[in-house]
Design an enzyme around this catalytic site. Sequence first.
Site, mmCIF file in Angstrom:
data_model
loop_
_atom_site.group_PDB
_atom_site.id
_atom_site.type_symbol
_atom_site.label_atom_id
_atom_site.label_comp_id
_atom_site.label_asym_id
_atom_site.label_seq_id
_atom_site.Cartn_x
_atom_site.Cartn_y
_atom_site.Cartn_z
ATOM 1 N N ASN A 183 12.230 44.476 33.201
ATOM 2 C CA ASN A 183 13.323 44.003 32.685
ATOM 3 C C ASN A 183 13.643 45.136 31.312
ATOM 4 O OD1 ASN A 183 15.774 43.362 30.832
ATOM 5 N ND2 ASN A 183 14.459 41.191 30.023
ATOM 6 N N LYS A 208 15.490 45.814 28.153
ATOM 7 C CA LYS A 208 16.083 45.443 27.644
ATOM 8 C C LYS A 208 16.985 46.482 26.623
ATOM 9 C CE LYS A 208 12.097 42.221 27.053
ATOM 10 N NZ LYS A 208 11.699 40.886 26.257
ATOM 11 N N HIS A 243 18.028 34.635 29.926
ATOM 12 C CA HIS A 243 16.720 35.015 29.327
ATOM 13 C C HIS A 243 16.173 34.004 27.943
ATOM 14 C CE1 HIS A 243 14.007 37.331 27.062
ATOM 15 N NE2 HIS A 243 13.299 38.431 28.937
ATOM 16 N N GLU A 291 15.686 35.961 24.724
ATOM 17 C CA GLU A 291 16.651 35.972 24.009
ATOM 18 C C GLU A 291 18.386 36.328 24.329
ATOM 19 O OE1 GLU A 291 14.684 40.227 25.053
ATOM 20 O OE2 GLU A 291 13.122 39.725 24.677
ATOM 21 N N GLU A 305 8.737 31.966 31.498
ATOM 22 C CA GLU A 305 8.846 32.823 30.290
ATOM 23 C C GLU A 305 8.919 32.370 29.436
ATOM 24 O OE1 GLU A 305 9.986 37.022 31.103
ATOM 25 O OE2 GLU A 305 12.206 36.349 30.694
ATOM 26 N N GLY A 353 6.967 39.209 24.647
ATOM 27 C CA GLY A 353 7.268 40.890 23.109
ATOM 28 C C GLY A 353 5.742 40.952 22.442
ATOM 29 N N SER A 409 4.449 39.702 28.090
ATOM 30 C CA SER A 409 3.442 40.125 27.915
ATOM 31 C C SER A 409 2.459 40.219 28.871
ATOM 32 C CB SER A 409 3.016 39.657 26.568
ATOM 33 O OG SER A 409 3.223 39.248 25.635
HETATM 34 P P1 PGA Z 1 7.269 41.563 27.971
HETATM 35 O O1 PGA Z 1 9.022 41.168 27.730
HETATM 36 O O2 PGA Z 1 6.914 41.765 28.510
HETATM 37 O O3 PGA Z 1 7.487 42.853 26.821
HETATM 38 O O4 PGA Z 1 6.504 40.230 26.815
HETATM 39 C C1 PGA Z 1 8.710 39.854 28.960
HETATM 40 C C2 PGA Z 1 10.536 39.728 29.351
HETATM 41 O O5 PGA Z 1 11.054 39.377 28.558
HETATM 42 O O6 PGA Z 1 11.312 39.215 29.892
#
Ligand code: PGA
Length: 253
Positions: free
Chosen positions: A10, A12, A96, A98, A168, A174, A214
């Site tokens: 992803n 982003k 997601h 976010e 997640e 993140g 992560s």
């Molecule tokens: P990350 O993000 O690996 O940077 O923690 C995962 C995601 O949001 O899909």
Amino acid sequence: MPRAKFIAGNWKMFTAAQAGRDLAAAVAKGFAGNTHARVAVCPPFPYLSLIAGVLQGSPIGLGAQNCYPAIEGAYTGEVSPVMLKDVGCRYVIVGHSERRHGLGESDDFINRKAKAAFAAGLDVILCIGETLDERKAEKTESILDRQLAGGLQGIGADVVDRLTLAYEPVWAIGTGADAAPQQAQDAHAFIRKKCAALLGPDAAARLTIQYGGSVKPDNAADILTQPDVDGALVGGASLKADSFLAIVAAARA
Ligand code: PGA
């Protein structure tokens, strides 16, 4: 039969044209000849066509990070799943965190996106997961329960081979604070049990459940070898071909 692993990157809102082109080309080159996992990358909307061209002839799938639940219409700024299919996407991510937490998307809205995406012929990666406060309040299971019941409303076992759930935990995205492999396994087992009730036991046994939050080359193998973890949705570590390919290499069916 063991479930095949599925690793998706992803990107982003990172990578402009040249960086995205280079990244996709390096991932495609590094993955050639390696068939133990299904792999996809999800670039930002403006570069989907460009990256589709880069990936042509490679086994790497293309995914989008979002869609709107309509075929077309007066929805300024939105993108239809039919358009995503048209530019070469196989996958779309919906729900997601976010977008759930940053942009206030509801389970119902996410469910409508998933249904529209299936109708357009896309495969769906549906994200679920609890916040840190919810985990501390021991609400993890009730949150997953609600997100699954809402997100999968009206979705049947017939699309299970085109559905991926991505667990997640919001506190792990993140932050560098990945879930312990056992924490991931416990949540995945709970999700599969819940899906057995919603979709039937056969569908639940076939369902791909990714872990996200992560995931890095140094923790990927420990997470991916958990029995109910069928892959990873990778954010930060998907922005470098080396680290993304190292995670892919850690995936064994
Ligand atoms: P990350 O993000 O690996 O940077 O923690 C995962 C995601 O949001 O899909």
